[in-house]
Design an enzyme around this catalytic site. Sequence first.
Site, PDB file in Angstrom:
ATOM      1  N   ASP A 110      30.488  43.754  49.386  1.00  0.00           N
ATOM      2  CA  ASP A 110      30.711  42.262  48.980  1.00  0.00           C
ATOM      3  C   ASP A 110      29.530  41.406  49.655  1.00  0.00           C
ATOM      4  O   ASP A 110      29.762  40.216  49.648  1.00  0.00           O
ATOM      5  CB  ASP A 110      31.383  41.787  48.658  1.00  0.00           C
ATOM      6  CG  ASP A 110      32.085  42.932  47.004  1.00  0.00           C
ATOM      7  OD1 ASP A 110      31.470  43.175  46.639  1.00  0.00           O
ATOM      8  OD2 ASP A 110      33.260  43.043  47.231  1.00  0.00           O
ATOM      9  N   ASP A 171      29.482  47.360  40.598  1.00  0.00           N
ATOM     10  CA  ASP A 171      28.953  45.827  41.240  1.00  0.00           C
ATOM     11  C   ASP A 171      27.339  45.906  42.343  1.00  0.00           C
ATOM     12  O   ASP A 171      27.093  44.782  42.894  1.00  0.00           O
ATOM     13  CB  ASP A 171      30.341  45.247  41.863  1.00  0.00           C
ATOM     14  CG  ASP A 171      31.537  45.627  40.791  1.00  0.00           C
ATOM     15  OD1 ASP A 171      31.989  46.341  40.395  1.00  0.00           O
ATOM     16  OD2 ASP A 171      32.375  44.875  40.768  1.00  0.00           O
ATOM     17  N   GLY A 229      33.186  60.637  38.205  1.00  0.00           N
ATOM     18  CA  GLY A 229      33.308  58.837  37.886  1.00  0.00           C
ATOM     19  C   GLY A 229      34.787  58.373  37.388  1.00  0.00           C
ATOM     20  O   GLY A 229      35.345  59.590  37.289  1.00  0.00           O
ATOM     21  N   THR A 231      37.743  54.729  37.027  1.00  0.00           N
ATOM     22  CA  THR A 231      38.128  53.344  37.081  1.00  0.00           C
ATOM     23  C   THR A 231      39.162  52.611  38.753  1.00  0.00           C
ATOM     24  O   THR A 231      39.547  54.125  39.130  1.00  0.00           O
ATOM     25  CB  THR A 231      38.200  52.516  35.809  1.00  0.00           C
ATOM     26  OG1 THR A 231      38.202  51.784  36.050  1.00  0.00           O
ATOM     27  CG2 THR A 231      39.695  52.712  35.838  1.00  0.00           C
ATOM     28  N   ARG A 243      33.302  43.763  32.607  1.00  0.00           N
ATOM     29  CA  ARG A 243      32.740  42.796  33.532  1.00  0.00           C
ATOM     30  C   ARG A 243      31.972  43.946  34.586  1.00  0.00           C
ATOM     31  O   ARG A 243      30.440  43.859  35.370  1.00  0.00           O
ATOM     32  CB  ARG A 243      33.470  42.337  34.942  1.00  0.00           C
ATOM     33  CG  ARG A 243      32.674  41.376  35.918  1.00  0.00           C
ATOM     34  CD  ARG A 243      33.677  40.295  36.414  1.00  0.00           C
ATOM     35  NE  ARG A 243      34.298  40.513  37.305  1.00  0.00           N
ATOM     36  CZ  ARG A 243      35.998  40.579  36.931  1.00  0.00           C
ATOM     37  NH1 ARG A 243      36.192  40.482  35.780  1.00  0.00           N
ATOM     38  NH2 ARG A 243      36.702  41.513  38.069  1.00  0.00           N
ATOM     39  N   TRP A 247      27.338  43.288  35.286  1.00  0.00           N
ATOM     40  CA  TRP A 247      26.586  43.808  36.455  1.00  0.00           C
ATOM     41  C   TRP A 247      25.171  45.308  36.184  1.00  0.00           C
ATOM     42  O   TRP A 247      24.612  44.918  37.450  1.00  0.00           O
ATOM     43  CB  TRP A 247      28.047  44.202  37.936  1.00  0.00           C
ATOM     44  CG  TRP A 247      29.415  43.417  37.664  1.00  0.00           C
ATOM     45  CD1 TRP A 247      30.511  44.053  38.338  1.00  0.00           C
ATOM     46  CD2 TRP A 247      29.295  42.292  38.519  1.00  0.00           C
ATOM     47  NE1 TRP A 247      31.490  42.677  39.068  1.00  0.00           N
ATOM     48  CE2 TRP A 247      30.907  41.725  39.306  1.00  0.00           C
ATOM     49  CE3 TRP A 247      27.618  41.393  38.891  1.00  0.00           C
ATOM     50  CZ2 TRP A 247      30.745  40.173  39.194  1.00  0.00           C
ATOM     51  CZ3 TRP A 247      28.588  39.505  38.884  1.00  0.00           C
ATOM     52  CH2 TRP A 247      29.584  39.458  39.445  1.00  0.00           C
TER      53      TRP A 247
HETATM   54  N1  GLY Z   1      32.758  42.571  42.070  1.00  0.00           N
HETATM   55  C1  GLY Z   1      34.465  42.967  41.951  1.00  0.00           C
HETATM   56  C2  GLY Z   1      35.044  42.586  40.853  1.00  0.00           C
HETATM   57  O1  GLY Z   1      33.698  42.371  39.739  1.00  0.00           O
HETATM   58  O2  GLY Z   1      35.941  42.438  40.246  1.00  0.00           O
END
Ligand code: GLY
Length: 395
Positions: A110, A171, A229, A231, A243, A247
């Site tokens: 991040d 993300d 994959g 989650t 989300r 992204w």
């Molecule tokens: N990048 C972390 C989230 O979207 O929770």
Amino acid sequence: MTSTTPTRATEDPAIAPAVAQALATVRRNAVTFAGSYPDDTTRAGRYPLRPAGDGFGVGANRGWTTSFVPGAQWVAWELSGDDGMRDAALAHARDFARRVREGDDLETHDLGFLYSLSCVAPWRLLDDEDARSAAILAADHLMRRLLEPAGIIQAWGDLSDPQQRGRTIIDSLMNMPLLTWAAEQTGDDRYADAVRRHTAQLRDHILRPDGSTFHTFYWDTETGAALRGATEQGAHDDSCWARGQAWGIYGFALNHRALPDAGLLEASRRCADYFLDRLPEDGVPFWDLVYTDGSDAPRDSSAAAIAVCGLFELAGLETDAARAARYTEAADGILTSLITLYAPGQSDESDALILHGVYDLPKGVGVDEGTLWGDYFYLEALARRTAGPSWRPVW
Ligand code: GLY
């Protein structure tokens, strides 16, 4: 959806009051949190100070979301010309420069979210040399997470952590623009090569054949083989975390703009089409796209705000005019819904810009709350709608 010409900001009387209300909240929060950082999400509509922990005091600059504070202040400065916003954001840039130089909480992909918003922004807007050198240092830290032979950037944790080794997440696409920027600044192709390889791996593996996405994906760190994959924040391994899909829309589009790679453009389109097909009536998704109209599952307004920015970006890159019009119209519609149904009624009702986001439902964290990133992307969406396609995001 039809392909009618969308209403633009200048013709839309809802935009100016929404911008004014958002700016009032950003200004008030800059006073409330001067010199410290709010937590990731609100609690009952208000941001508490970031809690102490892991050797950091209350309100410290740690975690992945603190840069959304100066990020929103830079956008607020661009929208209003209010130099108080510029000065508040510059003070944060100094603290982010300190953070990267002192090595505080940097074991994460991040760094892209953190340093694009806090330090690339003041370089772009003010030629701030201290911020530029801090952002390049952050890009160098991020490059240490590139795993060979897979050519992916590990998302979370220490590189020797067996739980996290070889894992990346959707993300991460949003963290690549820091490397793209570092390549432009330094002329060093290693950064751009990492972006090319990492995004190709996500294009080929994290995106499923039906256009949905895995939240996270593992590679074998010895052979480089793509494994499976899974989650972390979605409903289950085979579901599509809302989300994450947002992204994907925005991240694939931004990386296509940087490289460009027609496969990334197609990946962004497929993420967008899947996302738009699963929206409920008001255009704001449930927290996971397995839930559709009629469900009482919580919404994630932050996914909607990210998707609006991604759809505007995608529309600007589109080679097909009908698709561009469709994505712009969808972005306008979702943003209108956020303004009318998800922004607080009065600017002092909450210190979030939009309500009803979800951070991590499986862990019970930040459910039906405002979020720092939802606020940032809502303001970015308002800026894009106000200024039109010429507005240049930091990414
Ligand atoms: N990048 C972390 C989230 O979207 O929770």
